[in-house]
Motif scaffolding. Structure first.
Motif, PDB file in Angstrom:
ATOM      1  N   LYS A 149      -6.010  -9.195  10.266  1.00  0.00           N
ATOM      2  CA  LYS A 149      -5.962  -8.411   8.948  1.00  0.00           C
ATOM      3  C   LYS A 149      -6.976  -9.064   7.776  1.00  0.00           C
ATOM      4  O   LYS A 149      -6.927 -10.451   7.934  1.00  0.00           O
ATOM      5  N   GLY A 150      -7.793  -8.089   7.384  1.00  0.00           N
ATOM      6  CA  GLY A 150      -9.086  -8.634   6.649  1.00  0.00           C
ATOM      7  C   GLY A 150     -10.355  -8.257   7.139  1.00  0.00           C
ATOM      8  O   GLY A 150     -10.103  -7.790   8.694  1.00  0.00           O
ATOM      9  N   GLU A 209     -10.229 -10.486  -2.381  1.00  0.00           N
ATOM     10  CA  GLU A 209     -11.608  -9.526  -2.222  1.00  0.00           C
ATOM     11  C   GLU A 209     -12.723 -10.249  -3.226  1.00  0.00           C
ATOM     12  O   GLU A 209     -12.683 -10.488  -4.138  1.00  0.00           O
ATOM     13  N   HIS A 260      -4.047 -11.008  -0.937  1.00  0.00           N
ATOM     14  CA  HIS A 260      -5.316 -10.979  -0.201  1.00  0.00           C
ATOM     15  C   HIS A 260      -6.243 -11.142  -1.658  1.00  0.00           C
ATOM     16  O   HIS A 260      -6.105 -10.676  -2.635  1.00  0.00           O
ATOM     17  N   ARG A 313      -9.818 -11.346   2.551  1.00  0.00           N
ATOM     18  CA  ARG A 313      -9.143 -12.382   3.423  1.00  0.00           C
ATOM     19  C   ARG A 313      -7.704 -12.004   2.975  1.00  0.00           C
ATOM     20  O   ARG A 313      -7.142 -12.070   1.733  1.00  0.00           O
ATOM     21  N   TRP A 314      -6.701 -12.122   3.716  1.00  0.00           N
ATOM     22  CA  TRP A 314      -5.158 -12.009   3.528  1.00  0.00           C
ATOM     23  C   TRP A 314      -4.643 -13.405   3.785  1.00  0.00           C
ATOM     24  O   TRP A 314      -4.876 -14.030   4.704  1.00  0.00           O
ATOM     25  N   ASN A 315      -3.609 -13.729   2.806  1.00  0.00           N
ATOM     26  CA  ASN A 315      -2.815 -14.892   2.945  1.00  0.00           C
ATOM     27  C   ASN A 315      -1.514 -14.891   3.596  1.00  0.00           C
ATOM     28  O   ASN A 315      -1.073 -13.755   4.001  1.00  0.00           O
ATOM     29  N   ASP A 322       1.084 -12.605   2.181  1.00  0.00           N
ATOM     30  CA  ASP A 322       0.661 -11.118   2.216  1.00  0.00           C
ATOM     31  C   ASP A 322      -0.067 -10.641   1.122  1.00  0.00           C
ATOM     32  O   ASP A 322      -0.410  -9.610   0.511  1.00  0.00           O
ATOM     33  N   THR A 353      -7.905 -11.374  -6.665  1.00  0.00           N
ATOM     34  CA  THR A 353      -6.738 -11.615  -5.685  1.00  0.00           C
ATOM     35  C   THR A 353      -5.630 -10.638  -6.348  1.00  0.00           C
ATOM     36  O   THR A 353      -5.481 -10.638  -7.262  1.00  0.00           O
TER      37      THR A 353
END
Length: 332
Positions: free
Chosen positions: A124-125, A160, A158, A151-153, A156, A195
């Motif tokens: 995911k990302g 950009e 993310h 990027r996703w953390n 959940d 974020t």
């Protein structure tokens, strides 16, 4: 063919490495180029004052206006800056003449074999390089190059990050309009960093894509908010939306390749080199006034890029046949 930026650099009457500098006399050759640049600047100013109707969102893509570039370069020359900004004005990708088209069914079979060990895995990302046309009232269109990393953390949420950059001209200034006016910024200039909190939605495209063709087709239809089967053009739009959230693994890429092989309208053309220097196979869809080119890895079936060009001139919007409307290049 050299792009407009390189042609303008060649017309610079006072180049960085020239024998004559800004405080010295110009020879006849330089005077002719200076006169031409001044004329182009006046023409661009007149064009910029003309009314430009607002275009629908999908049409806000394409080739940079040469007059705008000429005006900016002229302005930079007279303010003492002789390094012009790297303006992304991509020309349509060219298919290699001696290459053989690979049918989508054959490509799907290759992708299936490449996915045998299920590596790489779905993530995911995203990481994408894009060239997009910005249009606004009373101004010619300009092409803006950006790079986006999502990027996703673990929780959940993310992040950009969007930066102004053009891989064709690393290190050179890049054109942006983040403040509403075209202006050069440093390569790698951060346009935005945001974020986002956790999303509670488990609907496509936020849920993992299925690894069966029927499931993936239904998934893309739901992601497109459509209650009816998607046309091939709509399907390509839905694929772009999917790749805006996920970096597909080998298994998912193979499923997508099979789905595309089962879809009418995509014609194999042959080999191309994409804007990041990667070798790919081109598949095109001709629509009313536009052509969409899907670029896929010839060995794994991974989608590398998607380009849309005008096949019909639309003078009211400052575009002509062959101008690039949009381009995206996805990376791992």
């Amino acid at each position: 063919m050299a792009d407009e930026l390189e042609l303008l650099r060649g017309a610079n009457p006072v180049p960085d490495d020239g024998l004559r500098f800004g405080d010295g006399p110009l020879d006849q050759h330089a005077e002719r180029h200076l006169d031409r640049l001044l004329h182009e600047r006046a023409t661009a100013t007149a064009t910029a004052t003309a009314a430009v109707p607002r275009r629908r969102t999908r049409l806000a893509w394409g080739l940079a206006a040469t007059a705008v570039v000429a005006a900016l370069v002229s302005a930079l020359l007279f303010t003492g800056q002789t390094t012009a900004p790297a303006v992304a004005a991509p020309r349509p990708l060219v298919v290699q003449m001696d290459s053989s088209p690979v049918p989508l069914k054959e490509l799907a079979e290759r992708a299936e074999r490449a996915a045998a060990d299920n590596a790489p895995a779905l993530r995911k990302g995203t990481h994408v390089q894009a060239w997009s046309l910005a249009m606004s009232d009373k101004k010619p269109p300009i092409t803006l190059p950006i790079e986006t990393i999502v990027r996703w953390n673990a929780d959940d949420s993310h992040t950009e990050i969007v930066v102004a950059t053009d891989p064709r001209h690393p290190g050179r200034p890049v054109l942006t309009d983040e403040d509403g006016e075209p202006r050069p910024v440093e390569d790698g200039h951060v346009l935005s960093k945001q974020t986002y909190p956790r999303s509670w939605s488990d609907a496509p495209p936020y849920s993992p894509p299925p690894t069966d063709v029927a499931g993936l087709r239904a998934y893309l239809q739901e992601a497109a908010y459509s209650k009816t089967a998607l046309t091939t053009g709509e399907l390509l739009d839905a694929v772009a939306s999917l790749l805006g959230t996920w970096t597909l693994g080998a298994r998912e890429s193979a499923t997508l390749a099979q789905l595309l092989a089962d879809t009418a309208g995509l014609k194999p053309l042959g080999q191309v080199t994409d804007r990041l220097g990667r070798r790919g196979q081109a598949y095109v869809l001709d629509g009313p006034g536009t052509r969409e080119m899907l670029i896929m890895d010839p060995a794994t079936g991974t989608v590398l890029g998607l380009e849309t060009t005008f096949t019909k001139a639309e003078p009211e919007y400052g575009v002509k046949a062959g101008d690039v409307m949009s381009y995206s290049a996805w990376m791992r």
